[in-house]
Design an enzyme around this catalytic site. Sequence first.
Site, short mmCIF file in Angstrom:
data_model
loop_
_atom_site.label_atom_id
_atom_site.label_comp_id
_atom_site.label_asym_id
_atom_site.label_seq_id
_atom_site.Cartn_x
_atom_site.Cartn_y
_atom_site.Cartn_z
N GLN A 43 0.81 -1.22 0.00
CA GLN A 43 0.00 0.00 0.00
C GLN A 43 0.85 1.27 0.00
O GLN A 43 0.32 2.37 -0.15
CB GLN A 43 -0.95 0.02 1.20
CG GLN A 43 -1.91 -1.15 1.26
CD GLN A 43 -2.67 -1.35 -0.03
OE1 GLN A 43 -2.53 -2.38 -0.66
NE2 GLN A 43 -3.45 -0.39 -0.45
N ASN A 44 2.17 1.15 0.20
CA ASN A 44 3.01 2.35 0.14
C ASN A 44 3.07 2.80 -1.31
O ASN A 44 3.28 2.00 -2.21
CB ASN A 44 4.41 2.08 0.69
CG ASN A 44 5.19 3.36 0.89
OD1 ASN A 44 5.40 4.13 -0.04
ND2 ASN A 44 5.61 3.60 2.12
N ARG A 45 2.91 4.08 -1.52
CA ARG A 45 2.78 4.60 -2.88
C ARG A 45 4.08 5.14 -3.47
O ARG A 45 4.09 5.72 -4.55
CB ARG A 45 1.69 5.68 -2.88
CG ARG A 45 0.33 5.05 -2.51
CD ARG A 45 -0.68 6.02 -2.07
NE ARG A 45 -0.30 6.62 -0.79
CZ ARG A 45 -0.98 7.58 -0.19
NH1 ARG A 45 -2.07 8.06 -0.73
NH2 ARG A 45 -0.59 8.07 0.97
#
Length: 176
Positions: A43-45
């Site tokens: 989920q880290n962008r």
Amino acid sequence: MTEYERITQPFEPVYNKDSQILILGSLPSVKSRENGFYYGHPQNRFWRVMAGVYGMPVPESISEKKALLYQCRIAVWDVIESCEIKGSSDSSIRDVKAADFNIILDYCPVEKIFANGKTAEKVYNKFGKAKTGREITPLPSTSPANAAYSLEKLINEWSVIKELARNNRGKHWILN
């Protein structure tokens, strides 16, 4: 509730002799440590932001991620060499030992240092600025915990790193 654990930075910095931008995070999350590389939480962008800023495909493998960084002349590391932390919670960080940023700064022609989030900025200003004599520019965190920023808004804010490159074209920048 999660207990404090002493974590030592598990990753080497990613840089080469052409790195002109240094992006500092705080410390790899539990998921990043499990996945074996920076910004490894699904989920880290970070990788989607980098791809969006530079108009490139989102890298999947570690080798593709490194290639993107090298092509864009970006070095990546974290401000914390070791600390006590509960899980992946930046707000729980204590007993910090900062990284030696001069490992990169003495080797590369880094022109600008950016913080990926407030924790990285705070730790750098407390422990690193006096040693390096260099300012850090904060950018909004790419962490999934930073729900206030959409991917589009992050790409817009992070585009300053590409703008810096445009303003330094005479200094050997290679961009798309």
